[in-house]
Scaffold this active site. Structure first.
Site, short mmCIF file in Angstrom:
data_model
loop_
_atom_site.label_atom_id
_atom_site.label_comp_id
_atom_site.label_asym_id
_atom_site.label_seq_id
_atom_site.Cartn_x
_atom_site.Cartn_y
_atom_site.Cartn_z
N ASN A 90 0.81 -1.22 0.00
CA ASN A 90 0.00 0.00 0.00
C ASN A 90 0.84 1.27 0.00
OD1 ASN A 90 -2.52 1.70 0.71
ND2 ASN A 90 -1.16 2.07 2.46
N SER A 141 -3.31 -0.27 -6.49
CA SER A 141 -3.14 0.58 -7.66
C SER A 141 -4.06 1.80 -7.49
CB SER A 141 -3.45 -0.20 -8.93
OG SER A 141 -3.35 0.61 -10.08
N TYR A 155 2.19 10.11 -11.97
CA TYR A 155 1.64 9.24 -10.93
C TYR A 155 0.93 8.05 -11.55
CZ TYR A 155 -1.62 7.51 -7.41
OH TYR A 155 -2.34 6.69 -6.57
N LYS A 159 1.35 3.67 -11.41
CA LYS A 159 0.29 2.69 -11.14
C LYS A 159 0.06 1.78 -12.35
CE LYS A 159 -0.44 3.87 -6.92
NZ LYS A 159 -0.03 2.95 -5.83
#
Length: 283
Positions: A90, A141, A155, A159
């Site tokens: 996480n 994600s 960013y 992901k």
């Protein structure tokens, strides 16, 4: 004896980025369900300050960008509880700005945490899961990891990388009895906005695109109105690990579902429009 049986029946979770946000909600839900949790954060005291001292909780300091530290944390977790059943990758943060506005140093830093950090922790924990021939790897994600918009290109790229790694892991680990799921949360009312970094450079030409997104983010930090409930997300993750056959991808939040459906429709339409050109390259 009953307490020992209860402990032996519970799963052992290892959660990174566990001191706040979605990580903290997952830790809280797991503990409430009687699970045992190894909760890691850059500062272990942040975890104990939030959850206190509990027999089922092991708080560890971990900077996920430090590979040696990741291996040490995994070893300590397995030694303390005897096994690891669920790894939740996480830890991570966001950066807002047009792709051109994000500097090389800013991009490398976010990739180092969101992608390479996830790989560090996964490589540290996977030997334990392989020995057990069981376990569940959950990679966090984002809806931006499947369909990214303006202002979040770099960013979103981190992901997208998490999604690709998760697909490969799913294929590689399934024969070993290990499940892999990448979760794609929509917008949830967490502290993510407070930890979201802004690109140091702001270019006037992007004021009407990435600049507008940047302002929306600032407003969301001041007055949160995201549709997602973090506690319900944590409950969904607990349900996920109970499934005998978990999905590779799990969207969490109605906004995430809609974003994925919109992308599928866009891709199908574009493929149909350009199918003749696509096929023209075959021998």
């Amino acid at each position: 004896m009953q307490a020992q049986n209860k402990a032996s029946d519970s799963k052992v979770w290892m959660v990174t980025g566990a001191s706040r946000g979605l990580g903290a909600e997952i830790v809280a839900a797991a503990l409430a369900a009687g699970e045992r949790v190894v909760a890691t954060a850059r500062v272990a005291g942040d975890v104990t300050q939030r959850f206190g001292e509990q027999p089922g909780l092991l708080a560890l300091a971990l900077d996920v960008t430090d590979e040696a530290a990741a291996h040490a944390a995994a070893a300590q977790a397995a030694a303390h509880f005897g096994r690891i059943d669920v790894l939740v990758n996480n830890a991570g943060y966001g950066i807002a700005g047009a792709v051109e506005e994000v500097s090389g140093a800013e991009a490398r830093a976010v990739f180092d945490t969101n992608v390479l950090g996830l790989l560090n922790v996964s490589r540290a924990v996977l030997p334990q899961l392989r020995r057990q021939r069981s376990g569940h790897l959950i990679n966090v994600s984002s809806l931006g990891g499947y369909s990214v918009g303006m202002g979040f290109g770099v960013y979103g790229a981190t992901k997208f990388a998490v999604e690709g790694v998760s697909e490969a892991l799913h294929a590689e680990l399934a024969p070993l009895g290990i499940q892999v799921t990448v979760i794609e949360p929509g917008y949830f009312r967490t502290t993510f906005g407070a930890s979201l970094q802004q690109a140091a450079t702001e270019l006037a030409d992007y004021a009407a695109t990435a600049g507008l997104v940047r302002e929306v983010v600032r407003q969301a930090v001041r007055a949160p109105s995201q549709p997602g409930d973090p506690r319900k997300l944590a409950d969904a993750v607990l349900q996920l690990v109970k499934l005998p056959q978990a999905p590779l991808r799990l969207q969490l939040g109605s906004d995430a579902l809609q974003r994925v459906r919109d992308k599928h429709a866009f891709v199908e339409n574009e493929m149909a429009r350009w199918e003749a050109l696509s096929r023209s390259t075959d021998f």
